[in-house]
Write a protein that holds these residues in place. Structure first.
Motif, short mmCIF file in Angstrom:
data_model
loop_
_atom_site.label_atom_id
_atom_site.label_comp_id
_atom_site.label_asym_id
_atom_site.label_seq_id
_atom_site.Cartn_x
_atom_site.Cartn_y
_atom_site.Cartn_z
N ILE A 180 0.84 -1.21 0.00
CA ILE A 180 0.00 0.00 0.00
C ILE A 180 0.87 1.26 0.00
O ILE A 180 0.75 2.11 -0.89
N LEU A 181 1.78 1.36 0.97
CA LEU A 181 2.56 2.60 1.11
C LEU A 181 3.53 2.80 -0.06
O LEU A 181 3.87 3.93 -0.42
N VAL A 224 -3.31 4.56 -1.33
CA VAL A 224 -3.33 4.57 0.14
C VAL A 224 -4.60 5.22 0.67
O VAL A 224 -5.14 6.17 0.07
N GLY A 225 -5.11 4.69 1.78
CA GLY A 225 -6.38 5.14 2.34
C GLY A 225 -6.29 6.45 3.09
O GLY A 225 -6.23 6.47 4.31
N TRP A 233 -7.06 -6.26 6.02
CA TRP A 233 -6.11 -5.19 5.72
C TRP A 233 -4.72 -5.81 5.50
O TRP A 233 -4.28 -6.64 6.31
N ASN A 262 -11.77 -2.96 5.58
CA ASN A 262 -10.62 -2.70 4.69
C ASN A 262 -10.02 -4.05 4.33
O ASN A 262 -9.50 -4.72 5.22
N TYR A 319 -12.03 3.52 11.26
CA TYR A 319 -12.81 4.46 10.44
C TYR A 319 -14.10 4.89 11.13
O TYR A 319 -15.11 5.11 10.44
N LYS A 338 -8.00 8.71 10.32
CA LYS A 338 -8.96 9.07 9.29
C LYS A 338 -10.00 10.04 9.80
O LYS A 338 -10.24 11.08 9.19
N PHE A 348 -13.07 2.27 0.91
CA PHE A 348 -12.59 1.20 0.04
C PHE A 348 -13.66 0.34 -0.60
O PHE A 348 -14.76 0.21 -0.08
N ARG A 380 -8.22 -3.06 -4.90
CA ARG A 380 -8.87 -2.20 -3.89
C ARG A 380 -8.67 -0.76 -4.31
O ARG A 380 -7.55 -0.35 -4.61
#
Ligand code: LMR
Length: 393
Positions: free
Chosen positions: A13-14, A33-34, A127, A180, A211, A243, A345, A371
């Protein structure tokens, strides 16, 4: 010493952040990324946060250590936002942690100290970082069915069947809301059914709430936690303020443990203190001070509620917008789960090759599982995005 260390690939992700930044195409789109984004593509500092920071700047007269559990006002506010009196406070311990990830890591150490052999059951999929984070701490992870990749629905019956087979005393990790990566959460009735199995099988719920406020609302999103807390003797909850307060890089989260009684809670508190001391000593203060300032002030809390609701509304709008655009560009495909899911997501349901082609040929970035972070969609990019997705289908 380091001669034999292998080169590791970037984080799934990162790693996308650097890849996206290095792409010189002007029409590129980041759905990786979220992080929340505005219609202008910005991840803003919330006004309530700015105001709280100003107050802290004006009034803070010391940066001396606060201790392993962090800011007590923050801990009390997080506990009340999470449990809202659903259980006797004397049975709860809440400590500040360096982000939701730090909270999960402390929880892992606590579980290992309490019962080193109990596996943690995680949703399939979960996740990306749950597995290396909890597994890397030394916990054994096992999957339970969750997401039907063909029909884009939750596999409730299969999940319940699996949980009914889990041996007594094992641990089950849930996402409180905005699952996620899938964005699909159990309904309140499904949470009730899950809780019945947890009680019957004497399983320990471990809930990750990264979240809160992004799906339906602050209280609605905590339904599973509050319902379970009324029924089970013990549970663990990891919260993130990344978030909902937009404090991503300030690393602020909390860990709450529900104990069987007040005496057990006191022992758990001492263990959490020791664990924090042996990993990072004390959590960083600034983000928690911001949250404590907001939640300790009626006007700032009201302002934050408005900003949180606006983030939630924008995400829902972008889900509908993309869904509508895909109906035009890919009429033969059913993307209705985009508007059934909540939070940032959902899956597009593309293959790794299609995800790769979107990146390579169209500058559209998403996690390899397809995703997407719908907060990356805007009125300006949605047509290009829907056309690009249709082109790789
Ligand atoms: C995500 O899933 O994109 C976020 O939770 C950011 C992260 O740390 O992975």
């Amino acid at each position: 010493m380091f001669q034999d260390l292998e080169q590791l690939p970037p984080d799934a992700i990162l790693g996308l952040i650097a890849e996206f930044n290095a792409d010189s195409r002007t029409d590129k789109i980041d759905l990786g990324v979220g992080v929340f984004r505005t219609a202008e593509g910005v991840t803003p500092v919330l006004d309530a946060v700015k105001a709280a920071e100003q107050r802290i700047l004006d009034s803070q007269d010391s940066k001396a250590y606060l201790g392993t559990a962090g800011n007590p006002d923050f801990n009390a506010a997080m506990q009340s936002m999470t449990f809202a009196g659903s259980v006797d406070d004397a049975r709860l311990v809440t400590v500040q942690a360096p982000g939701g990830s730090g909270s999960l890591r402390v929880a892992a150490s606590l579980l290992l100290k309490a019962e080193s052999n109990a596996p943690v059951w995680v949703s399939e999929p979960t996740w990306n970082n749950h597995v290396p984070l909890l597994g890397g701490a030394g916990l054994e992870l096992k999957p339970y069915p969750y997401y039907d990749t063909e029909r884009h629905v939750i596999r409730t019956d299969a999940m319940l069947d699996t949980l009914r087979q889990v041996p007594k005393g094992e641990i089950v990790l849930f996402h409180a809301c905005c699952h996620n990566p899938s964005g699909l959460d159990p309904s309140d009735d499904e949470w009730r059914a899950i809780t019945e199995v947890l009680v019957e099988r004497e399983l320990l719920p471990f809930i990750d709430m990264a979240y809160q406020g992004f799906a339906r609302g602050l209280d609605e999103d905590a339904f599973a936690i509050r319902h379970m807390a009324e029924q089970v003797p013990e549970m663990i909850v990891s919260n993130s303020c990344s978030k909902n307060f937009g404090l991503y890089r300030d690393r602020v989260g909390s860990l709450s443990v529900l104990a069987a009684d007040a005496e057990a809670a006191a022992r758990i508190r001492s263990q959490l203190s020791y664990i924090a001391r042996t990993i990072y000593s004390m959590p960083p203060d600034h983000g928690a001070a911001i949250v404590a300032t907001i939640l300790g002030d009626e006007a700032l809390t009201a302002q934050w509620h408005v900003e949180l609701a606006a983030m939630r509304a924008r995400i829902l709008d972008m889900r509908a917008l993309l869904h509508g655009a895909l109906k035009e560009t890919a009429p033969d495909h059913d993307f209705s789960h985009l508007v059934r899911a909540t939070g940032m997501f959902c899956f597009l349901g593309l293959s790794k090759e299609q995800v790769e082609a979107l990146k390579r040929d169209h500058g559209v970035y998403m996690v390899g599982s397809s995703r997407i972070n719908v907060a990356g969609v805007t009125n300006d990019n949605v047509d290009y995005l829907a056309t690009s997705i249709a082109a790789v289908l």
